[in-house]
Design a protein around this motif. Sequence first.
Motif, PDB file in Angstrom:
ATOM      1  N   ASP A   1     -22.335 -16.250  80.861  1.00 27.55           N
ATOM      2  CA  ASP A   1     -21.623 -14.980  80.733  1.00 27.55           C
ATOM      3  C   ASP A   1     -21.105 -14.561  82.100  1.00 27.55           C
TER       4      ASP A   1
ATOM      5  N   LYS B   1     -14.985 -16.044  69.453  1.00 27.91           N
ATOM      6  CA  LYS B   1     -15.343 -17.267  68.756  1.00 27.91           C
ATOM      7  C   LYS B   1     -16.811 -17.583  69.024  1.00 27.91           C
TER       8      LYS B   1
ATOM      9  N   LEU C   1     -16.637 -12.041  79.681  1.00 30.03           N
ATOM     10  CA  LEU C   1     -16.469 -13.228  78.846  1.00 30.03           C
ATOM     11  C   LEU C   1     -17.795 -13.975  78.722  1.00 30.03           C
ATOM     12  N   GLU C   2     -17.904 -14.691  77.609  1.00 31.33           N
ATOM     13  CA  GLU C   2     -19.056 -15.537  77.350  1.00 31.33           C
ATOM     14  C   GLU C   2     -18.560 -16.908  76.924  1.00 31.33           C
ATOM     15  N   TYR C   3     -19.108 -17.937  77.542  1.00 27.55           N
ATOM     16  CA  TYR C   3     -18.790 -19.307  77.166  1.00 27.55           C
ATOM     17  C   TYR C   3     -20.103 -20.054  76.982  1.00 27.55           C
ATOM     18  N   LYS C   4     -20.363 -20.361  75.719  1.00 30.15           N
ATOM     19  CA  LYS C   4     -21.633 -20.989  75.363  1.00 30.15           C
ATOM     20  C   LYS C   4     -22.768 -20.140  75.914  1.00 30.15           C
TER      21      LYS C   4
ATOM     22  N   ASP D   1     -18.209 -20.102  70.601  1.00 34.01           N
ATOM     23  CA  ASP D   1     -18.532 -20.564  71.941  1.00 34.01           C
ATOM     24  C   ASP D   1     -17.783 -19.823  73.041  1.00 34.01           C
ATOM     25  N   PHE D   2     -16.889 -18.928  72.652  1.00 33.02           N
ATOM     26  CA  PHE D   2     -16.103 -18.257  73.682  1.00 33.02           C
ATOM     27  C   PHE D   2     -15.715 -16.856  73.222  1.00 33.02           C
ATOM     28  N   ARG D   3     -16.038 -15.868  74.051  1.00 31.42           N
ATOM     29  CA  ARG D   3     -15.668 -14.481  73.775  1.00 31.42           C
ATOM     30  C   ARG D   3     -15.061 -13.881  75.031  1.00 31.42           C
ATOM     31  N   LEU D   4     -14.010 -13.110  74.843  1.00 33.54           N
ATOM     32  CA  LEU D   4     -13.317 -12.485  75.961  1.00 33.54           C
ATOM     33  C   LEU D   4     -12.984 -11.044  75.600  1.00 33.54           C
TER      34      LEU D   4
END
Length: 1008
Positions: free
Chosen positions: A872, A753, A866-869, A755-758
């Motif tokens: 990372d 997404k 993962l990345e959140y906004k 704001d969020f990637r996993l």
Amino acid sequence: MKKNKHDKMFFLEGNYLKLILLLFMCILSTTTNAQESSISGKVVDNAGLPLPGVNVHVKGTTKGTQTDFDGNFTITTAPKSTLVFSFIGMDEVSVETENKKNLKVVMKASSQALDEIIVVGYGTKKKSDVISSVASVKPGDMTKVATSDVGEMLRGKAAGVQVSLADGGPGSSSSIQIRGKKSINGSNEPIVIADGIVIGNINDINANDIASLEILKDAAAQSIYGARASNGVILITTKRGKTGKAKIAYNGFSGLQTINRNFDIYSGEEFAQLKREAYRTSNNGVYRPDDQVFSPLELESVQSGKYIDWEKYALRTGVTNNHSLSVSSGTDKTSIFTSLNYINTSGVVPNTDFEKVAMRINVDQRITDWLKVGMNLSLQFSESNRPNVGNILNNAINTSPLGKIYNDDGSFRHLPGGIQETPNPLIDIYETNTNELNRNDIMNVFLDINILKGFTYKLNASRRSWNYKAMNFNSSRSLSGIANSGQGSGSILFKDNVEYQFSNILNYNFKLAEKNHFSATGVYEITSSEYNEFKNTANRIPSDILGIYGLESAFLNTPEIGGNERSLISFAGKLEYDFDSRYYFTVSGRADGSSVFGKNNKWGFFPAVNAAWNVSNENFMKEHVPVLSNLKLRASYGKVGNQPKDPYQSMAVADQRDYIINGIKVSGYVPGSQLSNPDLRWETSTQLNLAADFGLFKNRLTGTVEVYNTDTSDLLIYETLNANTGYTTKLSNLGKVNNKGLEITLNGDLIKKQDFRLSLGATFTKNKNSIVSIYGKDANGDGKEDDSVGNLWFIGKPIDVYYRYKAVGIYQQGENIPIVTGTTLYPGDIKLYDADPSNGANPNPDQDRVITSKMPDWFGTFSVSLEYKRFDFSADIYTVQGVTRDNLFLYDYVKGGSLRGVKNGVKQDYWTPENPGGNWPRPRDGNDPPYINTLGLQDASYVRLQNVSLGFKFPESTLKTLGLSNMRLYVTGSNLITITDYQSYSPEKDINDYPEPVTCVIGLQVGF
């Protein structure tokens, strides 16, 4: 012992942390004052079907939304802005919103992953067209590991590639093995090729300079490299300048290093009791008075309760720094990439350090439309220092904690406890040193010519030179100096090697009737190498004033000189065909002529063939199995070679002898022990590889499953000869080894997404190694080939095994203890496995000894990213299972495991009459417990939190304010937690080896 360095580094003076805090304070929030309006639209795929769950966001902001089940969306934004549409498996789409109220966005299936360019033998290919076993490792994943060892960066990154610790000291390298051990006396390390040039070590390349790294694993991929490829090939391509504005990039980190150990040692009180028990055993079970057990210095410690923690003095907190700066620029005619790398590490053992400077210049010059020339230049200089003791940590553990470290004048006490067998382990840390200087230069120039459409020629010429100097000195106050009547000793060693390589490469690509694609490659290559070595060993140097430079005054100087030359000439060819990107076929071969082999077998030929079917490109798959977005079936079969580590192995050797003639010493030569072998030839590995590449749900889940079977024949083995011939050995081609295995790689983009990637990943590798044949003899006539027990080579077993008796318990009081010839056993002694109790209690070396493999059952990795906004996070968990190691620390007297009460050691639950449940033998003074070496084999399986990295990317507003293109702050920890039953500092190394440290760093990446 060594010169003091007073260089003040910016990154160690506190300014680095101040800069980081300042940059954090510069994080700004972006606000929009312009009047916003609402925009609606619909997102569909190529077939016009709606796409639910598409991420829609306003570029440069955190504002976003998602499409609903019917692909519709609504979002408010400024009149002049850009909407970005992203979705797993689709190419990203950007749309300007000016004067638009309603949008229809068509997204196409992404081909980025499959169109990724992969480097293969003497060329490149799209990933979708690769039909051999080639593993690609992303440089960005490598540089997340807090180390300067590129080999260590590869640990767990590719199935089938096993990385193990060679030495954990500052500036050391790891050992890399691809698909198991194939050779008994030849090399088992892969060759490393950078920009088309064979280099000496993978650490000859700065990790920040790597643009791509591929590992060739099967014979079809390796055969184009022929005689040197049986252990795998690692291909590295370095970065090049790009057209446009000059770009400056910095990546650096500074941090601390420590060591964790997975065992306990006896405390002062516990060691004192161990010593009492050892003396009790030799005194018919009766305790002796303490003054009969301990020396005066030891007794003073026991009575005062003041004990020595040697590890406290033998270890420290290490410091590591790694800083890399690069500049990339270019025009339509000229492009340049330059980099500078500086590494400085102070190890966890005092007086161990490493410093390295590496520079690179890559230049490309377009002369005409059909002619390009270029140059790659790499320079490296390094210096390291470390004491001349390989078992510093071992000595710190096994030295008795009873006694005093210092004399009354503050100098080190030679014998802290007054016991001759336990000298002060700190002395040699400060009174010995080896200073090593390395210089490594690599230069290659190349010429690219586009002769005709699809027809190219490349000339690649290179020179690599390596210079090494080691100065070793033991002062008069060192342990060896004390033993040598207060005189020093040492040595000076010089090595240099110069290698040349000339490659002529022709490539021709063409099509027939659009769907028939052909590619042909031809190679003519010459390599040569010259190596020289000189060493002078000096004993009984009378003064420490000049250090090793005083060797002229030594009582005895022993010079040694050596050198060799080797050369290789090669012809290679490859023909590739694919029909409509569905059916692929490749045939290749390489002929190598080497100077290192016998005169009757100078040449070897290594062919390979492979084929593939891209099932997912068939119409019936697209129509009926849409969930399967990629499926490729691959098969390959081929041969590759391996040569001896050193030249002249096919020749007989002569030994120098000194004679006295008329009172004058003269030297001559006599035939040596090795017989010549003019028929000596290559080891040859023949491999069958079957594989399936797959992708599901628009490549949201991708993976590869491979199985292989490799037979390595004509092994280079030293054959024992009848002494009546006048020779004892001959290097011959004998026997066969088999490696078969399974490799699985899985990668999943679970969430993607705005704001969020996993993402999750996993690798699994299982390799079974076994000896098929050795000498081919059956002396006992049982119809089975004989083992070579003296060499620990057994038919059907791995190359590397242990062969010893097995402990099955401890004899107890009242138990019927058998009589063993030559050994009297008592309660508290070790009970051995007996395969046939009816033949008596004497251990039978043929029946009772047990074969145990040194190879792991399997190894693998689990990774998460993962990345959140703007944050990372990534982590790698690495495991090796089913591996056994011989832990000398558990039983060897010198290492401290013999329970004599002289040396300390790993704390064990040993047997006493009051503790009959102890699983370790009863201590005894004077001699080791019988068969204690049977307790040395220990499960060395482990699970390790290999790497953890947390980063923060600064917002565009901050970057704009600072005039930067990107900036990322990160913290990384490596080798943080290791779970294992193996009692040592590392499950991969012995207690006397320098283990890998736990490393925690803080770093910064900046782009201008």
